[in-house]
Design a protein around this motif. Sequence first.
Motif, PDB file in Angstrom:
ATOM      1  N   SER A 121      -8.744 -26.473 -44.014  1.00 58.64           N
ATOM      2  CA  SER A 121      -8.406 -26.638 -42.605  1.00 58.64           C
ATOM      3  C   SER A 121      -8.582 -28.078 -42.157  1.00 58.64           C
ATOM      4  O   SER A 121      -9.419 -28.813 -42.692  1.00 58.64           O
ATOM      5  CB  SER A 121      -9.265 -25.716 -41.739  1.00 58.64           C
ATOM      6  OG  SER A 121     -10.628 -26.055 -41.858  1.00 58.64           O
ATOM      7  N   VAL A 122      -7.768 -28.439 -41.188  1.00 60.66           N
ATOM      8  CA  VAL A 122      -7.858 -29.742 -40.520  1.00 60.66           C
ATOM      9  C   VAL A 122      -7.648 -29.489 -39.032  1.00 60.66           C
ATOM     10  O   VAL A 122      -6.734 -28.736 -38.663  1.00 60.66           O
ATOM     11  CB  VAL A 122      -6.794 -30.724 -41.050  1.00 60.66           C
ATOM     12  CG1 VAL A 122      -6.687 -31.954 -40.162  1.00 60.66           C
ATOM     13  CG2 VAL A 122      -7.099 -31.127 -42.493  1.00 60.66           C
ATOM     14  N   SER A 123      -8.485 -30.104 -38.220  1.00 57.20           N
ATOM     15  CA  SER A 123      -8.348 -29.965 -36.774  1.00 57.20           C
ATOM     16  C   SER A 123      -8.114 -31.330 -36.150  1.00 57.20           C
ATOM     17  O   SER A 123      -8.709 -32.331 -36.587  1.00 57.20           O
ATOM     18  CB  SER A 123      -9.620 -29.338 -36.169  1.00 57.20           C
ATOM     19  OG  SER A 123      -9.834 -28.045 -36.679  1.00 57.20           O
ATOM     20  N   LEU A 163      -3.544 -26.382 -40.123  1.00 54.36           N
ATOM     21  CA  LEU A 163      -3.700 -27.414 -39.114  1.00 54.36           C
ATOM     22  C   LEU A 163      -3.884 -26.763 -37.752  1.00 54.36           C
ATOM     23  O   LEU A 163      -3.025 -26.000 -37.301  1.00 54.36           O
ATOM     24  CB  LEU A 163      -2.494 -28.342 -39.081  1.00 54.36           C
ATOM     25  CG  LEU A 163      -2.526 -29.406 -37.967  1.00 54.36           C
ATOM     26  CD1 LEU A 163      -3.646 -30.411 -38.242  1.00 54.36           C
ATOM     27  CD2 LEU A 163      -1.191 -30.116 -37.847  1.00 54.36           C
ATOM     28  N   THR A 164      -5.014 -27.060 -37.133  1.00 52.90           N
ATOM     29  CA  THR A 164      -5.309 -26.553 -35.793  1.00 52.90           C
ATOM     30  C   THR A 164      -5.243 -27.696 -34.801  1.00 52.90           C
ATOM     31  O   THR A 164      -5.867 -28.748 -35.007  1.00 52.90           O
ATOM     32  CB  THR A 164      -6.705 -25.908 -35.749  1.00 52.90           C
ATOM     33  OG1 THR A 164      -6.744 -24.799 -36.669  1.00 52.90           O
ATOM     34  CG2 THR A 164      -7.025 -25.399 -34.347  1.00 52.90           C
ATOM     35  N   GLU A 178       1.063 -26.968 -35.048  1.00 53.00           N
ATOM     36  CA  GLU A 178       0.055 -26.054 -35.588  1.00 53.00           C
ATOM     37  C   GLU A 178       0.723 -25.109 -36.581  1.00 53.00           C
ATOM     38  O   GLU A 178       1.664 -24.386 -36.249  1.00 53.00           O
ATOM     39  CB  GLU A 178      -0.613 -25.280 -34.460  1.00 53.00           C
ATOM     40  CG  GLU A 178      -1.891 -24.584 -34.897  1.00 53.00           C
ATOM     41  CD  GLU A 178      -2.772 -24.189 -33.715  1.00 53.00           C
ATOM     42  OE1 GLU A 178      -3.580 -24.994 -33.265  1.00 53.00           O
ATOM     43  OE2 GLU A 178      -2.608 -23.031 -33.256  1.00 53.00           O
ATOM     44  N   GLN A 217       5.978 -26.915 -44.290  1.00 52.36           N
ATOM     45  CA  GLN A 217       5.298 -26.408 -43.106  1.00 52.36           C
ATOM     46  C   GLN A 217       5.627 -24.931 -42.961  1.00 52.36           C
ATOM     47  O   GLN A 217       6.783 -24.535 -43.067  1.00 52.36           O
ATOM     48  CB  GLN A 217       5.800 -27.166 -41.866  1.00 52.36           C
ATOM     49  CG  GLN A 217       5.269 -26.660 -40.538  1.00 52.36           C
ATOM     50  CD  GLN A 217       6.073 -27.214 -39.371  1.00 52.36           C
ATOM     51  OE1 GLN A 217       7.246 -26.894 -39.189  1.00 52.36           O
ATOM     52  NE2 GLN A 217       5.447 -28.071 -38.573  1.00 52.36           N
ATOM     53  N   ILE A 220      -3.452 -34.752 -43.973  1.00 52.38           N
ATOM     54  CA  ILE A 220      -3.713 -33.635 -44.875  1.00 52.38           C
ATOM     55  C   ILE A 220      -3.545 -34.144 -46.300  1.00 52.38           C
ATOM     56  O   ILE A 220      -2.491 -34.684 -46.647  1.00 52.38           O
ATOM     57  CB  ILE A 220      -2.754 -32.462 -44.600  1.00 52.38           C
ATOM     58  CG1 ILE A 220      -2.956 -31.944 -43.170  1.00 52.38           C
ATOM     59  CG2 ILE A 220      -2.968 -31.343 -45.615  1.00 52.38           C
ATOM     60  CD1 ILE A 220      -1.924 -30.911 -42.737  1.00 52.38           C
ATOM     61  N   VAL A 270       0.244 -35.832 -32.744  1.00 51.34           N
ATOM     62  CA  VAL A 270       0.293 -34.387 -32.982  1.00 51.34           C
ATOM     63  C   VAL A 270       0.569 -33.612 -31.691  1.00 51.34           C
ATOM     64  O   VAL A 270       0.012 -33.913 -30.622  1.00 51.34           O
ATOM     65  CB  VAL A 270      -1.023 -33.913 -33.633  1.00 51.34           C
ATOM     66  CG1 VAL A 270      -1.151 -32.392 -33.589  1.00 51.34           C
ATOM     67  CG2 VAL A 270      -1.105 -34.397 -35.063  1.00 51.34           C
ATOM     68  N   THR A 325      -3.194 -25.867 -46.211  1.00 55.52           N
ATOM     69  CA  THR A 325      -4.126 -26.369 -45.203  1.00 55.52           C
ATOM     70  C   THR A 325      -3.683 -25.873 -43.836  1.00 55.52           C
ATOM     71  O   THR A 325      -2.525 -26.062 -43.454  1.00 55.52           O
ATOM     72  CB  THR A 325      -4.143 -27.911 -45.190  1.00 55.52           C
ATOM     73  OG1 THR A 325      -4.616 -28.399 -46.445  1.00 55.52           O
ATOM     74  CG2 THR A 325      -5.041 -28.427 -44.063  1.00 55.52           C
ATOM     75  N   ALA A 367      -3.042 -36.549 -37.602  1.00 55.15           N
ATOM     76  CA  ALA A 367      -3.600 -35.624 -38.592  1.00 55.15           C
ATOM     77  C   ALA A 367      -3.217 -36.104 -39.985  1.00 55.15           C
ATOM     78  O   ALA A 367      -2.084 -36.522 -40.208  1.00 55.15           O
ATOM     79  CB  ALA A 367      -3.055 -34.218 -38.360  1.00 55.15           C
ATOM     80  N   TYR A 405       0.214 -25.966 -44.004  1.00 55.07           N
ATOM     81  CA  TYR A 405       0.972 -26.974 -44.737  1.00 55.07           C
ATOM     82  C   TYR A 405       0.632 -26.882 -46.227  1.00 55.07           C
ATOM     83  O   TYR A 405      -0.542 -26.801 -46.597  1.00 55.07           O
ATOM     84  CB  TYR A 405       0.655 -28.382 -44.205  1.00 55.07           C
ATOM     85  CG  TYR A 405       1.209 -28.601 -42.811  1.00 55.07           C
ATOM     86  CD1 TYR A 405       0.478 -28.219 -41.690  1.00 55.07           C
ATOM     87  CD2 TYR A 405       2.466 -29.158 -42.625  1.00 55.07           C
ATOM     88  CE1 TYR A 405       0.981 -28.394 -40.408  1.00 55.07           C
ATOM     89  CE2 TYR A 405       2.989 -29.335 -41.340  1.00 55.07           C
ATOM     90  CZ  TYR A 405       2.243 -28.944 -40.247  1.00 55.07           C
ATOM     91  OH  TYR A 405       2.753 -29.113 -38.976  1.00 55.07           O
TER      92      TYR A 405
END
Lengths: 119, 108
Positions: B9-11, B105-106, B82, B36, B20, B77, B103, B18, B85
């Motif tokens: 995860s990535v926020s 993405l939030t 969201e 995506q 990744i 972003v 991953t 962002a 990915y």
Amino acid sequence: EVQLVQSGGEVKKPGESLKISCKGSGYTFTTYWIGWVRQMPGKGLEWMGIIYPGDSDLRYSPSFQGQVTISADKSISTAYLQWSSLKASDTAMYYCTRGRGGTDPFDYWGQGTLVTVSS
Amino acid sequence: SYVLTQPPSVSVAPGKTARITCEGDNFGRNTMNWYQQKPGQAPVLVIYYDTDRPSGIPERFSGSNSANTATLTISRVEAGDEADYYCQIWDSSSVHPVFGGGTKLTVL
């Protein structure tokens, strides 16, 4: 417009057979590879195998070799993924996708076919 | 078999950048592709050949590949970014494609 249109969702019992399809349009079907990708509920993308409809050259992921059969009918621009005896663990979304092969990306994807296997 | 490792995860806050990552043992000459996947939808190609964007993908999406780490960067972003990915490369023999674990993405 390039399109990959997959057959509809299926609900099957363990032990039953199934064949799902992926019809390509808007491009020359025989000049692109068609691959199949599994996505189990809440999980990532898993490569299953790939076929070149032009000559039926076929490659399976070692993880899926012997578990499924991939085929294609170039006369109707359609690729297939089939099971002879489904298991509950085959419950997943299945996507078809096309690519030129080599190291090229998969540029178009079907909408997915949800297969549910439950007694 | 070849393995691609992505952070689960990535926020990121809206308007920020962002990044990744996708790590592997040895990419060799093979290039990285990125997809995506929004909830309930099929994957969409967003970056191919390490850095190229398909038609229709915003310029905010960019890719890079250095040594054994490929990076998908999303600038400015938006909430609509969201998604999950996935990185993807062909193995050294170019017979089998390999996907990273994905991953999420939030956007905060």
